[in-house]
Write an enzyme that holds these catalytic residues in place. Structure first.
Site, PDB file in Angstrom:
ATOM      1  N   GLY A   1       0.783  -1.431   0.017  1.00  0.00           N
ATOM      2  CA  GLY A   1      -0.005   0.090   0.154  1.00  0.00           C
ATOM      3  C   GLY A   1       0.892   1.273   0.072  1.00  0.00           C
TER       4      GLY A   1
ATOM      5  CB  ILE B   1      -0.528  -5.130   7.085  1.00  0.00           C
ATOM      6  CG1 ILE B   1      -0.798  -5.016   8.422  1.00  0.00           C
ATOM      7  CG2 ILE B   1       0.389  -5.803   6.409  1.00  0.00           C
ATOM      8  CD1 ILE B   1      -1.291  -6.508   9.019  1.00  0.00           C
ATOM      9  N   GLY B   2      -1.454  -1.497   7.278  1.00  0.00           N
ATOM     10  CA  GLY B   2      -2.644  -0.824   7.489  1.00  0.00           C
ATOM     11  C   GLY B   2      -2.718   0.069   8.621  1.00  0.00           C
ATOM     12  NE  ARG B   3      -1.822   5.293  10.869  1.00  0.00           N
ATOM     13  CZ  ARG B   3      -0.899   5.474  11.644  1.00  0.00           C
ATOM     14  NH1 ARG B   3       0.130   4.689  11.331  1.00  0.00           N
ATOM     15  NH2 ARG B   3      -1.006   5.942  12.840  1.00  0.00           N
TER      16      ARG B   3
ATOM     17  CG  ASP C   1      -6.956   8.418  10.881  1.00  0.00           C
ATOM     18  OD1 ASP C   1      -7.272   8.732   9.855  1.00  0.00           O
ATOM     19  OD2 ASP C   1      -5.713   8.026  10.948  1.00  0.00           O
TER      20      ASP C   1
ATOM     21  CG  HIS D   1       2.927  25.895 -23.404  1.00  0.00           C
ATOM     22  ND1 HIS D   1       2.788  24.400 -23.652  1.00  0.00           N
ATOM     23  CD2 HIS D   1       3.867  26.496 -24.357  1.00  0.00           C
ATOM     24  CE1 HIS D   1       3.694  24.209 -24.373  1.00  0.00           C
ATOM     25  NE2 HIS D   1       4.353  25.224 -24.986  1.00  0.00           N
TER      26      HIS D   1
END
Length: 464
Positions: free
Chosen positions: A181, A270-272, A312, A443
């Protein structure tokens, strides 16, 4: 004595918490923020977003110099040497400056910092150290922490989490990253650039779960080109420590023969998971769902009057900018205003090189909802990317086939994290691909690729 000590008590001083506290104070409320860390800013400023970006930027410059890439631009260098201690020092300096800045903002806005970790003693009261305070409104903004891998102990020496990966005292010869991830790829990139061999083990068949399919395939191809090895569709069944080394046992996710990998360090990424334990939520009459999150309503209210939750600890992506927006919104709702966050338009960014960013629906998700049109433009056709020797990546625009309304934008290029803001704002206003296609872009800029991808939705790109 007043019935309440504070109008608003925010628990946690991460991005959502400190923003909520400051905004509530700006609206004339008496505010306190409980935080047990030595410094404010939560995971993001202390051991997350900020220090990791400091290392990403420094390691990118080192790699550019050491690889000889600058010689192609006419910049010839002698021997290039890594000073890891100095690289860490500038990381710590960035953290110190920004966390100190939050403390200054608290003082400026008259937010009282209650130093300690909070635990509920009732629906309107919390214990912080040896002090009990009551507040008319309590905002839970305690963030998240690293998800452990069952059976694998993190000792922050050999087996490390994202915090330990920021503090390595030397470059590992071989770093195994468990998890493909955002966090694993960013920190894996840091140590690959400064000389480590990096192997990423991902349970799924592709990296970056949740991202657009084309992005996932292209990103893995680019990371392989940079020297990162991948073992996808693979699960880790064990990690054993042998002296100053680790042996990682893996096998195919769908079953098959096991094999081992020797490593100097193993990064578990592997995540939270939400930080809700220790809050004594039961005393306030609150419970969590199966994922450990606090369920909320449209205004960020919980099931208990006067208690709110953001960031979270609630459902949704665990991203600092989401938490910040929710912090502003919840403060405004508490103050009797209207605070809204469009959770369908939360951009995601991977700060590798090139950067990867996305907003809205993936092509796969959009197809499930109905007929779509897709426009894609390669960065190799963008003049600024070409002159900067940054040809990798693309911009992809997904639009509804009938209304032409933009449903998603996905970008891989060096400035993707900045460019995605244009797409987010356009989608917030309900833009069509034609709206973007006929908007003048300066540009030469990387953002012209967004215009060309939008033109490609209807088959009208110029520079392909």
């Amino acid at each position: 004595m007043a019935e309440y000590d504070f109008d608003v008590l925010v628990i946690g001083a991460g991005p959502g918490g400190y923003v909520a506290a400051i905004r509530a104070a700006q609206l004339g409320l008496k505010v306190a923020c409980a935080e047990g860390r030595e410094t404010l800013g939560g995971t993001c400023l202390n051991v997350g977003c900020i220090p990791s970006k400091a290392l990403l930027h420094a390691s990118e410059l080192y790699n550019e110099a050491a690889s000889g890439a600058l010689a192609k631009l006419g910049v010839k260098l002698g021997s290039v040497e890594l000073d890891l201690d100095a690289m860490h020092a500038q990381r710590l300096d960035a953290v110190k400056g920004l966390t100190g800045g939050i403390e200054y903002l608290f003082k400026k806005n008259k937010v009282e910092w209650l130093k300690g970790y909070a635990s509920f003693t009732g629906k309107d009261s919390v214990q912080i150290g040896d002090r009990t305070v009551r507040a008319k409104n309590i905002v839970i903004a305690t963030g998240s922490s690293v998800t452990p891998l069952p059976g694998v102990e993190v000792d922050q020496k050999i087996v490390i989490d994202s915090t330990g990966a920021l503090e390595l005292p030397k470059v590992p010869e071989h770093l195994v990253v468990i998890g493909g991830g955002v966090i694993g790829l960013e920190l894996g990139s840091v140590w690959r650039r400064v000389g480590a061999k990096v192997t990423v083990v991902e349970y799924l068949d592709q990296i970056l779960p949740g991202f657009d399919g084309d992005v996932r395939k292209e990103a893995q191809k680019l990371f392989k080109k940079q020297g990162i090895e991948f073992k996808t569709g693979t699960k880790v069944t064990g990690v054993a420590i042998n002296g100053d080394k680790a042996t990682v046992t893996i096998e195919p996710a769908k079953g098959g023969a096991a094999e081992t990998i020797e490593a100097d360090n193993v990064l578990v990424a592997i995540g939270r998971r939400p930080n809700t334990s220790g809050l004594n939520l039961e005393a306030a009459g609150l419970t969590v769902n199966a994922r450990g999150q606090i369920e909320i309503g449209h205004e960020f209210e919980t099931s208990v009057d006067g208690i709110w939750a953001i960031g979270d600890v609630v459902p949704g992506p665990m991203l600092a900018h989401k938490a910040e927006d929710e912090g502003i919104a919840v403060a405004e709702n508490i103050a009797g205003l209207t605070g809204i966050v469009n959770h369908d338009l939360i951009p995601s960014v991977v700060y590798t090189m090139p950067e990867i960013a996305g907003i809205g629906l993936t092509e796969e998700a959009a197809k499930e909802k109905g007929e779509i049109k897709v426009g894609k433009f390669p960065m190799a056709g963008n003049s600024r990317a070409k002159t900067n020797h940054e040809p990798d990546g693309f911009v992809k625009v997904i639009a509804d086939a009938k209304t032409d309304r933009v449903l998603g934008v996905w970008i891989i290029t060096s400035l993707a994290g900045t460019m995605i803001a244009q797409a987010t704002q356009a989608m917030e206003f309900g833009a069509t691909s034609e709206d973007i296609a006929y908007t003048c872009h300066a540009h030469p800029t990387h953002s012209e690729a967004i215009k060309e991808a939008a033109m490609a939705v209807t088959g009208k790109p110029i520079h392909v």
